[in-house]
Motif scaffolding. Sequence first.
Motif, PDB file in Angstrom:
ATOM      1  N   ILE A   1       4.983  -8.162 -27.545  1.00 57.95           N
ATOM      2  CA  ILE A   1       5.972  -7.777 -26.533  1.00 57.95           C
ATOM      3  C   ILE A   1       7.051  -8.857 -26.542  1.00 57.95           C
ATOM      4  N   GLY A   2       8.268  -8.480 -26.880  1.00 59.60           N
ATOM      5  CA  GLY A   2       9.330  -9.477 -27.005  1.00 59.60           C
ATOM      6  C   GLY A   2      10.265  -9.558 -25.816  1.00 59.60           C
ATOM      7  N   ARG A   3      10.266  -8.505 -24.963  1.00 63.13           N
ATOM      8  CA  ARG A   3      11.180  -8.519 -23.809  1.00 63.13           C
ATOM      9  C   ARG A   3      10.583  -7.696 -22.689  1.00 63.13           C
ATOM     10  N   ILE A   4      10.740  -8.187 -21.466  1.00 63.44           N
ATOM     11  CA  ILE A   4      10.299  -7.434 -20.289  1.00 63.44           C
ATOM     12  C   ILE A   4      11.320  -7.636 -19.184  1.00 63.44           C
ATOM     13  N   GLU A   5      11.596  -6.568 -18.456  1.00 58.75           N
ATOM     14  CA  GLU A   5      12.617  -6.638 -17.409  1.00 58.75           C
ATOM     15  C   GLU A   5      12.229  -5.718 -16.263  1.00 58.75           C
ATOM     16  N   GLY A   6      12.333  -6.220 -15.039  1.00 53.19           N
ATOM     17  CA  GLY A   6      12.043  -5.372 -13.889  1.00 53.19           C
ATOM     18  C   GLY A   6      12.185  -6.129 -12.584  1.00 53.19           C
ATOM     19  N   GLY A   7      12.290  -5.407 -11.498  1.00 50.12           N
ATOM     20  CA  GLY A   7      12.368  -6.003 -10.173  1.00 50.12           C
ATOM     21  C   GLY A   7      13.786  -6.302  -9.724  1.00 50.12           C
ATOM     22  N   TYR A   8      13.900  -6.542  -8.404  1.00 53.42           N
ATOM     23  CA  TYR A   8      15.199  -6.768  -7.787  1.00 53.42           C
ATOM     24  C   TYR A   8      15.283  -8.130  -7.107  1.00 53.42           C
TER      25      TYR A   8
ATOM     26  N   TYR B   1      12.638 -11.201  -4.553  1.00 54.54           N
ATOM     27  CA  TYR B   1      11.295 -11.698  -4.260  1.00 54.54           C
ATOM     28  C   TYR B   1      10.497 -10.833  -3.303  1.00 54.54           C
ATOM     29  N   ASN B   2      11.170 -10.101  -2.411  1.00 58.08           N
ATOM     30  CA  ASN B   2      10.440  -9.363  -1.375  1.00 58.08           C
ATOM     31  C   ASN B   2      10.537  -7.847  -1.534  1.00 58.08           C
ATOM     32  N   VAL B   3      10.784  -7.399  -2.778  1.00 61.95           N
ATOM     33  CA  VAL B   3      10.855  -5.969  -3.064  1.00 61.95           C
ATOM     34  C   VAL B   3       9.858  -5.631  -4.165  1.00 61.95           C
ATOM     35  N   VAL B   4       9.034  -4.637  -3.924  1.00 63.88           N
ATOM     36  CA  VAL B   4       8.114  -4.155  -4.961  1.00 63.88           C
ATOM     37  C   VAL B   4       8.928  -3.338  -5.969  1.00 63.88           C
ATOM     38  N   ALA B   5       8.813  -3.692  -7.233  1.00 62.90           N
ATOM     39  CA  ALA B   5       9.625  -3.053  -8.280  1.00 62.90           C
ATOM     40  C   ALA B   5       9.190  -1.613  -8.526  1.00 62.90           C
ATOM     41  N   ASP B   6      10.182  -0.741  -8.644  1.00 61.26           N
ATOM     42  CA  ASP B   6       9.861   0.652  -8.965  1.00 61.26           C
ATOM     43  C   ASP B   6       9.934   0.944 -10.458  1.00 61.26           C
ATOM     44  N   LYS B   7      10.601   0.056 -11.213  1.00 62.06           N
ATOM     45  CA  LYS B   7      10.717   0.270 -12.657  1.00 62.06           C
ATOM     46  C   LYS B   7      10.573  -1.050 -13.413  1.00 62.06           C
ATOM     47  N   VAL B   8       9.926  -0.968 -14.553  1.00 61.78           N
ATOM     48  CA  VAL B   8       9.828  -2.096 -15.482  1.00 61.78           C
ATOM     49  C   VAL B   8      10.005  -1.560 -16.895  1.00 61.78           C
ATOM     50  N   THR B   9      10.799  -2.261 -17.689  1.00 63.90           N
ATOM     51  CA  THR B   9      10.968  -1.900 -19.101  1.00 63.90           C
ATOM     52  C   THR B   9      10.491  -3.058 -19.963  1.00 63.90           C
ATOM     53  N   PHE B  10       9.713  -2.736 -20.956  1.00 63.57           N
ATOM     54  CA  PHE B  10       9.348  -3.764 -21.935  1.00 63.57           C
ATOM     55  C   PHE B  10       9.460  -3.191 -23.338  1.00 63.57           C
TER      56      PHE B  10
ATOM     57  N   HIS C   1       0.816  -1.216   0.000  1.00 62.72           N
ATOM     58  CA  HIS C   1       0.000   0.000   0.000  1.00 62.72           C
ATOM     59  C   HIS C   1       0.850   1.268   0.000  1.00 62.72           C
ATOM     60  N   GLN C   2       2.123   1.131   0.322  1.00 60.51           N
ATOM     61  CA  GLN C   2       3.034   2.277   0.324  1.00 60.51           C
ATOM     62  C   GLN C   2       3.758   2.445  -1.020  1.00 60.51           C
ATOM     63  N   THR C   3       3.415   1.626  -1.995  1.00 60.00           N
ATOM     64  CA  THR C   3       4.147   1.606  -3.265  1.00 60.00           C
ATOM     65  C   THR C   3       3.211   1.804  -4.462  1.00 60.00           C
ATOM     66  N   VAL C   4       3.837   2.010  -5.590  1.00 59.86           N
ATOM     67  CA  VAL C   4       3.152   1.890  -6.891  1.00 59.86           C
ATOM     68  C   VAL C   4       3.919   0.818  -7.643  1.00 59.86           C
ATOM     69  N   ASP C   5       3.350  -0.370  -7.682  1.00 60.85           N
ATOM     70  CA  ASP C   5       4.059  -1.547  -8.197  1.00 60.85           C
ATOM     71  C   ASP C   5       4.188  -1.479  -9.723  1.00 60.85           C
ATOM     72  N   ALA C   6       5.407  -1.247 -10.184  1.00 60.07           N
ATOM     73  CA  ALA C   6       5.638  -1.105 -11.628  1.00 60.07           C
ATOM     74  C   ALA C   6       5.331  -2.391 -12.383  1.00 60.07           C
ATOM     75  N   ILE C   7       5.487  -3.544 -11.736  1.00 57.92           N
ATOM     76  CA  ILE C   7       5.174  -4.817 -12.392  1.00 57.92           C
ATOM     77  C   ILE C   7       3.664  -4.939 -12.629  1.00 57.92           C
ATOM     78  N   ILE C   8       2.861  -4.573 -11.631  1.00 56.46           N
ATOM     79  CA  ILE C   8       1.406  -4.613 -11.774  1.00 56.46           C
ATOM     80  C   ILE C   8       0.961  -3.636 -12.857  1.00 56.46           C
ATOM     81  N   VAL C   9       1.554  -2.435 -12.868  1.00 60.35           N
ATOM     82  CA  VAL C   9       1.198  -1.433 -13.883  1.00 60.35           C
ATOM     83  C   VAL C   9       1.557  -1.942 -15.272  1.00 60.35           C
TER      84      VAL C   9
END
Length: 415
Positions: free
Chosen positions: A240-247, A249-258, A206-214
């Motif tokens: 979509i041929g490539r997607i990358e994001g996250g750090y 298992y227990n960190v909500v990703a702040d950035k995702v690139t596809f 709830h304290q984040t904006v999950d880039a993976i969900i977006v």
Amino acid sequence: MKLNLKGEGKKHIQEIIKLRRHFHQYPELSGEEFETSKKVQEKLREYNIPFTTGYAKTGILGVIEGGRPGKTVALRADMDALPITEETNLPYASKKKGTMHACGHDAHVAMLLGTARLLNETKDKLSGKVLLVFQPSEEITPIGGAGPMLEDQVFAEHTPDVIFAQHVWPDLPVGQVGVLPGPMMGASDRFIVEIEGSGGHASMPHQTVDAIIVANSVIGNLQTIVSRNVNPVDSAVLTIGRIEGGYRYNVVADKVTFEGTIRTFKNKTKQMVKERFQSIVQGVTDSMGAKAKIEYYDGYPATVNDEQWANHIKRTSQQLLGPNSTPVVEPCLGGEDFSRFLLKYPGAYFWLGTAIPGVIKQNPLHDPMFMLNESAIQIGMELMAQIAIDALNHFQVEVEQSELQSVLGKVANFQ
């Protein structure tokens, strides 16, 4: 009597296959075709064919002058390889790890050299000239090599009245040719999207904006463009041929690139899909409290064959290879840099069957296991030569008919 080159390639086929295998062993990526270019120049000198170089760095233009005046036909072959590690285990497999001729450009270059030799041996019988266009950087959309060659004035001195190109095609058996009037290959746009949210601990989403969900929501909504915005009778693909994001298992990703690609035939469809793409990406990210950075690259335009010259290829193929050599084919949404030549000059692009017999599923182009049937090489060089000869003959007949009509008109006026 019409000049017919059927079977004439047999006397040179071993040399041309050897050349093809040489190019295959020493592939070069887009913009790096220096040794390939040197080898082509070496062979053109050996064949006594004049040429100029330096177009788009490594491009070459050979010129075969016919014995009689006439129009000009251009034939094009692309030279570059792909950043793929070959897995064929062929005795002449690539010696460069991470680089492979997985799209058959090695065969294209070799076949055009074979075509050049055949035409040069009969040049005294030709009415007009044939241009040999060895093009770099076909694989590096959206820049390509055709546009830079045109910018470098490759046709400043010799302007083609028509231009042709062929591409090896594993979906067709040897001896068959695929050609269509109108769209043959698709427009190939490319995009990169970076979604920026805000990260945090996985236990406190709830304290984040999950880039993976977006990103997931954006990608899902993008798939509605083809299913709900494109006219069902038109064609479009969004992948979509490539997607990358996250750090971890227990960190909500702040950035995702596809990143991915959009393929279309009609310019109207292309523009609509492009607009909807931008709207959906921005709309979804805004609604979810994230930001989006979009890089959109307009790639190669659709490869659209001139109807007259597509039918010309079909007639020549049937005369050379038999009446059943041009089966009904469907266009492909793969991109092709030859399209930029066709925006400037009339012409056509066709597929040369190279399937390996006995193989149920042929390895496709751009596959680490891609292989082609070398028995198609003689057909390819003879067909390209015959297409050029028949085109020059066509132009010559037009000139003679025009002159005849002029004479008859003068006679009628005199009477």
